[in-house]
Design a protein around this motif. Structure first.
Motif, PDB file in Angstrom:
ATOM      1  N   PHE A   1       3.681  -8.702   1.265  1.00  0.00           N
ATOM      2  CA  PHE A   1       3.473  -7.266   1.176  1.00  0.00           C
ATOM      3  C   PHE A   1       2.089  -6.950   1.730  1.00  0.00           C
ATOM      4  CE2 PHE A   1       6.927  -5.561  -1.494  1.00  0.00           C
ATOM      5  CZ  PHE A   1       7.557  -6.751  -1.831  1.00  0.00           C
ATOM      6  N   ARG A   2       1.845  -5.683   1.993  1.00  0.00           N
ATOM      7  CA  ARG A   2       0.516  -5.267   2.413  1.00  0.00           C
ATOM      8  C   ARG A   2       0.193  -3.904   1.813  1.00  0.00           C
ATOM      9  NH1 ARG A   2       1.690  -4.286   8.903  1.00  0.00           N
ATOM     10  NH2 ARG A   2       2.924  -2.365   8.691  1.00  0.00           N
ATOM     11  N   GLN A   3      -1.103  -3.683   1.685  1.00  0.00           N
ATOM     12  CA  GLN A   3      -1.561  -2.406   1.138  1.00  0.00           C
ATOM     13  C   GLN A   3      -2.772  -1.942   1.923  1.00  0.00           C
ATOM     14  OE1 GLN A   3      -2.270  -2.428  -3.096  1.00  0.00           O
ATOM     15  NE2 GLN A   3      -2.057  -0.214  -3.206  1.00  0.00           N
ATOM     16  N   ALA A   4      -2.611  -0.834   2.591  1.00  0.00           N
ATOM     17  CA  ALA A   4      -3.704  -0.220   3.337  1.00  0.00           C
ATOM     18  C   ALA A   4      -4.464   0.721   2.407  1.00  0.00           C
ATOM     19  CB  ALA A   4      -3.155   0.540   4.537  1.00  0.00           C
ATOM     20  N   PRO A   5      -5.720   1.010   2.718  1.00  0.00           N
ATOM     21  CA  PRO A   5      -6.509   1.901   1.866  1.00  0.00           C
ATOM     22  C   PRO A   5      -5.818   3.243   1.655  1.00  0.00           C
ATOM     23  CG  PRO A   5      -7.907   0.823   3.466  1.00  0.00           C
ATOM     24  CD  PRO A   5      -6.512   0.472   3.838  1.00  0.00           C
ATOM     25  N   GLY A   6      -5.691   3.639   0.404  1.00  0.00           N
ATOM     26  CA  GLY A   6      -5.094   4.921   0.081  1.00  0.00           C
ATOM     27  C   GLY A   6      -3.589   4.973   0.153  1.00  0.00           C
ATOM     28  N   LYS A   7      -2.962   3.827   0.391  1.00  0.00           N
ATOM     29  CA  LYS A   7      -1.504   3.797   0.515  1.00  0.00           C
ATOM     30  C   LYS A   7      -0.906   2.856  -0.514  1.00  0.00           C
ATOM     31  CE  LYS A   7      -1.249   4.980   5.417  1.00  0.00           C
ATOM     32  NZ  LYS A   7      -0.621   4.632   6.731  1.00  0.00           N
ATOM     33  N   GLU A   8       0.390   3.004  -0.708  1.00  0.00           N
ATOM     34  CA  GLU A   8       1.091   2.124  -1.631  1.00  0.00           C
ATOM     35  C   GLU A   8       1.341   0.762  -0.978  1.00  0.00           C
ATOM     36  OE1 GLU A   8       3.573   5.412  -4.279  1.00  0.00           O
ATOM     37  OE2 GLU A   8       4.634   3.935  -3.061  1.00  0.00           O
ATOM     38  N   ARG A   9       1.524  -0.224  -1.814  1.00  0.00           N
ATOM     39  CA  ARG A   9       1.859  -1.558  -1.331  1.00  0.00           C
ATOM     40  C   ARG A   9       3.264  -1.511  -0.730  1.00  0.00           C
ATOM     41  NH1 ARG A   9       0.144  -6.533  -5.076  1.00  0.00           N
ATOM     42  NH2 ARG A   9      -1.703  -5.190  -5.018  1.00  0.00           N
ATOM     43  N   GLU A  10       3.396  -2.103   0.447  1.00  0.00           N
ATOM     44  CA  GLU A  10       4.687  -2.046   1.133  1.00  0.00           C
ATOM     45  C   GLU A  10       5.173  -3.421   1.542  1.00  0.00           C
ATOM     46  OE1 GLU A  10       4.449   0.224   4.747  1.00  0.00           O
ATOM     47  OE2 GLU A  10       3.096  -1.196   5.723  1.00  0.00           O
ATOM     48  N   PHE A  11       6.475  -3.551   1.592  1.00  0.00           N
ATOM     49  CA  PHE A  11       7.118  -4.795   1.985  1.00  0.00           C
ATOM     50  C   PHE A  11       6.872  -5.083   3.457  1.00  0.00           C
ATOM     51  CE2 PHE A  11      10.222  -8.082   2.025  1.00  0.00           C
ATOM     52  CZ  PHE A  11      10.986  -7.933   3.170  1.00  0.00           C
ATOM     53  N   VAL A  12       6.579  -6.348   3.764  1.00  0.00           N
ATOM     54  CA  VAL A  12       6.400  -6.796   5.141  1.00  0.00           C
ATOM     55  C   VAL A  12       7.524  -7.750   5.543  1.00  0.00           C
ATOM     56  CG1 VAL A  12       4.910  -8.074   6.730  1.00  0.00           C
ATOM     57  CG2 VAL A  12       3.896  -6.521   5.044  1.00  0.00           C
ATOM     58  N   GLY A  13       7.730  -8.783   4.738  1.00  0.00           N
ATOM     59  CA  GLY A  13       8.758  -9.753   5.058  1.00  0.00           C
ATOM     60  C   GLY A  13       9.091 -10.608   3.859  1.00  0.00           C
ATOM     61  N   GLY A  14      10.256 -11.229   3.882  1.00  0.00           N
ATOM     62  CA  GLY A  14      10.680 -12.091   2.805  1.00  0.00           C
ATOM     63  C   GLY A  14      11.458 -13.283   3.332  1.00  0.00           C
ATOM     64  N   ILE A  15      11.496 -14.331   2.538  1.00  0.00           N
ATOM     65  CA  ILE A  15      12.219 -15.538   2.930  1.00  0.00           C
ATOM     66  C   ILE A  15      12.835 -16.150   1.681  1.00  0.00           C
ATOM     67  CG2 ILE A  15      10.135 -16.988   2.746  1.00  0.00           C
ATOM     68  CD1 ILE A  15      11.213 -18.509   5.237  1.00  0.00           C
ATOM     69  N   ASN A  16      14.070 -16.617   1.828  1.00  0.00           N
ATOM     70  CA  ASN A  16      14.715 -17.176   0.644  1.00  0.00           C
ATOM     71  C   ASN A  16      14.198 -18.589   0.364  1.00  0.00           C
ATOM     72  OD1 ASN A  16      16.149 -18.602   2.671  1.00  0.00           O
ATOM     73  ND2 ASN A  16      17.910 -18.806   1.282  1.00  0.00           N
ATOM     74  N   TRP A  17      14.645 -19.175  -0.742  1.00  0.00           N
ATOM     75  CA  TRP A  17      14.092 -20.434  -1.225  1.00  0.00           C
ATOM     76  C   TRP A  17      14.204 -21.576  -0.219  1.00  0.00           C
ATOM     77  CZ3 TRP A  17      17.227 -24.684  -1.626  1.00  0.00           C
ATOM     78  CH2 TRP A  17      18.603 -24.440  -1.520  1.00  0.00           C
TER      79      TRP A  17
END
Length: 122
Positions: free
Chosen positions: A36-52
């Motif tokens: 995830f990522r969070q820019a200043p003044g913004k909500e945390r947002e999904f970037v990428g995911g990977i399964n087990w």
């Protein structure tokens, strides 16, 4: 599981960075992972995911084709390769682990790393 993200830094637009997230514990391979990522003044947002197993990956539309997520269960590490970086990619990047499989929501994740800062200059 404890997570530690590193690899952030300052890069020019168009450049690349690889983030790593090292996990403690012997059960890393049982967790689905996300970035995830969070820019200043913004909500945390999904970037990428990977399964087990590393067999399935998921990406936000904003990074699809530029970022690649991978994992090495033998090294208890998940990676985020970021290419063609843009100034709008500037944020603190977090890795997270979950036993669930709903990758896109912060509430799905049970464990979080401390974040690593990425700054992309224009």
């Amino acid at each position: 599981v404890q997570l530690q993200a590193f690899g952030g830094g300052l890069v020019q637009a168009g450049g690349s960075l690889r983030l790593s997230c090292a996990a403690s514990g012997r059960t890393f391979s049982s967790y689905n992972m996300g970035w995830f990522r969070q820019a200043p003044g913004k909500e945390r947002e999904f970037v990428g995911g990977i399964n087990w197993s590393g067999g399935r990956t998921y990406y936000a539309d904003s990074v699809k084709g530029r970022f690649t997520i991978s994992r090495d269960n033998a090294k208890n590490t998940v990676y985020l390769q970021m290419n063609s970086l843009k100034p709008e990619d500037t944020a603190v990047y977090y890795c997270a682990a979950m036993t669930r499989d709903n990758y896109y929501y912060t509430s799905s994740y049970e464990y979080w790393g401390q974040g690593t800062e990425v700054t992309v200059s224009s």
